[in-house]
Design an enzyme around this catalytic site. Structure first.
Site, mmCIF file in Angstrom:
data_model
loop_
_atom_site.group_PDB
_atom_site.id
_atom_site.type_symbol
_atom_site.label_atom_id
_atom_site.label_comp_id
_atom_site.label_asym_id
_atom_site.label_seq_id
_atom_site.Cartn_x
_atom_site.Cartn_y
_atom_site.Cartn_z
ATOM 1 N N ASP A 302 0.859 -1.174 0.000
ATOM 2 C CA ASP A 302 0.000 0.000 0.000
ATOM 3 C C ASP A 302 0.905 1.238 0.000
ATOM 4 O OD1 ASP A 302 -3.205 0.566 1.650
ATOM 5 O OD2 ASP A 302 -2.104 1.777 0.205
ATOM 6 N N GLU A 492 -10.515 6.821 4.656
ATOM 7 C CA GLU A 492 -9.486 6.225 5.524
ATOM 8 C C GLU A 492 -9.563 6.748 6.955
ATOM 9 O OE1 GLU A 492 -6.407 6.167 1.777
ATOM 10 O OE2 GLU A 492 -5.753 5.213 3.618
HETATM 11 C C1 GLC Z 1 -4.383 4.272 0.045
HETATM 12 C C2 GLC Z 1 -5.306 3.130 0.395
HETATM 13 C C3 GLC Z 1 -5.436 2.087 -0.687
HETATM 14 C C4 GLC Z 1 -5.233 2.729 -2.041
HETATM 15 C C5 GLC Z 1 -3.805 3.249 -2.116
HETATM 16 C C6 GLC Z 1 -3.533 3.983 -3.435
HETATM 17 O O1 GLC Z 1 -3.668 4.685 1.179
HETATM 18 O O2 GLC Z 1 -5.041 2.444 1.616
HETATM 19 O O3 GLC Z 1 -6.734 1.507 -0.559
HETATM 20 O O4 GLC Z 1 -5.450 1.765 -3.069
HETATM 21 O O5 GLC Z 1 -3.488 4.113 -1.033
HETATM 22 O O6 GLC Z 1 -4.298 5.144 -3.506
#
Ligand code: GLC
Length: 597
Positions: A302, A492
């Protein structure tokens, strides 16, 4: 949609195209020099072997590196210089022109630059199109997953996967960081709305989204592996404290089904399992996912996820080593790619990251690029987004996602010729009814993209409608009041609500004003999760419907009957969290509850 050509005629076309690319690659006009990996008629495994055999360590390290578009927007040539394998748009990281054309132009610019590398390996471009291609102005915005979970309709979700893929591909992009297969166990978590529900049975069924997406040649991502929805207190990126048996019973089934359905990538969770960060967890990633579940796609970290392994800011050689050796194949760095490629190269040269691990990661990544046809079709095949067909599909999904929790005196369905007073901050706001991950990372209130608000939907049906956001002017002369209340957008950890789940003061004041009028009040809750709501005659959970708010009106007037079932238990108070099926607690409305007409 990028079409992967099939059949002999196409193979000839592909071969000649590949030869042309090869000539460009080698600079040698003797077409017989075309390397095997550029021959689309060959099996993928053969093409991977041939290409891997030609790659330097720099090529291989570059393939494992993913950068955000913002890191190379001013210097696309860096993609070839560092042999970067992937670019992403993190939440809200959009080109200056947010229309479909602007995205396709951006994609082609990066791809053209990447193909300037010696091996001419195309990038794969990832984006969070988590409820439609939600980054593109004018795209269809579907209900967020919690609403889709309420439909209990995997076939519908597969159709949404297909439509989303078509809109993603219409801008050239090849990879969607979706579906989120998180199992939300505590609604205080800011990502509850990204979950299909509290029971793994729903997320497992809704892996049909993967079939829809990948059937249209856009790579899917099962995320976030594993246990992101099970953290203590719903703390985003927190700690999931469970026995291995319970982790496997609650959070693993959707990933097992995703692997069975051939998901192309898996994204690692920021969260920890019993105190150890998933991003450094070799047992979870390599032994369980790649071993026991036999996952053959590639694992992506991530956003700056490896930076969290040691709990300090930034990433170190140790964290690069631990993440890659744990089984991460592609690292979403996403900014300092120079430092990352330098550290990983040094770790391999020092023997602390085996070359076999690097080769395994490259095999996994390259196989997906060949399967997607990126070598043959590297550029955007442009098409419209937000088409009437897709918006009709979204409106159907909105209808099916509505959950009627209460309907005292059968105040619903509304009559078209009634005198209706509509109030509430979420009645006439596309941004609020779409929620987070819409045009920007956090989403925002207001007319952020073309669509139909819930109020506009009501006005399509009834002619005698008065609207006032705060309920000013309400009196007993109206037949019914409709209060559209709930949450404003978040994403988030910004959406974590450790203090409990309730309406804000504005909504409470609006409801109080309406209730004094002595007429029936229908509450429509536009939110990413259950909230404690003051008593009213009728309560409809609309979730986060997206651009097609007309689907909510369709149910309010009985044009479509409510068929949704709760995907999460509805707490009896703002503090009754966690509350889940079978936990012995008494929710206000149970998992699976839903009335009809
Ligand atoms: C974010 C999220 C994830 C996402 C990634 C790219 O922090 O946790 O779900 O796909 O970054 O944006």
């Amino acid at each position: 949609m990028r079409k992967v050509l099939v059949g002999t005629v196409a193979a000839v076309v592909l071969a000649s195209t590949a030869t042309a690319v090869a000539v460009a690659a080698s600079g040698d006009d003797s077409a017989t020099e075309s390397p095997a990996y550029l021959d689309a008629s060959r099996p993928v495994a053969e093409r991977v072997d041939d290409l891997l055999g030609r790659m330097s360590l720099a090529d291989k390290v570059g393939q494992m590196t993913q950068v955000d578009r913002s890191a190379v927007a001013d210097d696309p040539k860096a993609l070839a210089e560092y042999r970067i394998g992937s670019v992403l748009s993190g939440g809200g990281s959009a080109p200056p022109n947010p229309e479909a054309e602007g995205w396709a132009d951006m994609y082609d610019t990066f791809q053209r630059a990447a193909l300037g590398s010696e091996r001419k390996i195309p990038i794969i471009y990832g984006v969070d199109a988590v409820h439609g291609h939600n980054n593109v102005r004018g795209a269809t915005i579907f209900p967020h997953n919690i609403g889709l979970g309420a439909t209990r309709d995997p076939a519908l979700v597969e159709e949404i996967g297909r439509a989303t893929a078509d809109e993603v591909a219409a801008t050239g992009l090849d990879w969607n960081f979706a579906p989120c297969l998180c199992v939300a166990r505590d609604d205080r978590w800011g990502r509850t709305y990204e979950s299909f529900g509290e029971d793994p049975e729903i997320a497992t069924a809704m892996t049909s989204y993967i079939t829809g997406l990948q059937g249209q040649n856009v790579l899917a991502t099962a995320k976030h592996y594993i246990g992101d929805g099970g953290t203590t207190g719903g703390d985003d990126q927190g700690d999931t404290r469970l026995s291995e048996a319970d982790l496997k019973a609650i959070h693993l089934p959707p990933f097992a089904e995703a692997v069975r359905k051939g998901v192309g990538s898996v994204m690692v969770s920021f969260s920890s399992w019993n105190g150890q960060k998933a991003h450094g967890h070799k047992y979870l990633i390599t032994d369980l996912l790649k071993g026991e579940l036999a996952f053959t796609g590639f694992v992506v970290s991530d956003w700056a996820g490896i930076d969290q392994i040691d709990g300090a800011r930034g990433f170190t050689a140790e964290e690069v080593r631990q993440g890659v050796n744990a089984g991460i194949d592609m690292v979403m760095v996403p900014e300092d790619y120079r430092q990352f490629t330098q550290l990983l190269t040094a770790e391999v040269e020092a023997g602390r990251v085996p070359v076999e691990r690097i080769d395994d990661a490259n095999r996994r990544i390259l196989a997906k690029k060949f399967e997607l046809g990126l070598f043959e079709h590297p550029y955007a095949e442009r098409a419209p987004v937000g088409t009437p067909e897709h918006r009709a599909l979204a409106r159907r999904a909105v209808r099916q996602s509505q959950v009627l929790l209460k309907n005292d005196g059968n105040v619903l369905p509304l009559k078209k010729d009634s005198r209706i007073f509509v109030a509430g901050k979420n009645a006439d706001d596309i941004g609020n009814q779409s929620g987070g991950w819409t045009m920007t990372w956090q989403g925002k209130s207001g007319p952020i993209t073309p669509g139909t608000t819930i109020l506009a939907g009501i006005r399509e049906v009834a002619k005698n409608v008065t609207y006032d956001r705060g309920g000013e002017g309400i009196d007993g002369s109206y037949d019914v009041a409709v209060a559209v209340v709930g949450e404003t957008p978040y994403a988030e950890y910004e959406g974590d609500r450790p203090g409990g789940l309730t309406l804000d003061q504005e909504d409470l004041q609006t409801l109080s004003r309406l209730n004094k009028a002595g007429i029936p009040v229908v509450v429509v809750l536009v939110s990413g999760r259950p909230l404690a709501v003051p008593a009213s005659q009728a309560l409809l959970a609309a979730w986060l419907p997206g651009t097609e708010g007309g689907g909510v009106a369709d149910v309010l007037f009985g044009i479509a009957k409510p068929t949704g079932k709760l995907p999460v238990s509805w707490p009896a108070t703002k503090d009754q969290q966690p509350v889940n099926k079978g936990d012995g607690k008494r929710p206000l409305f149970a998992y699976g509850h839903g009335l009809s007409y």
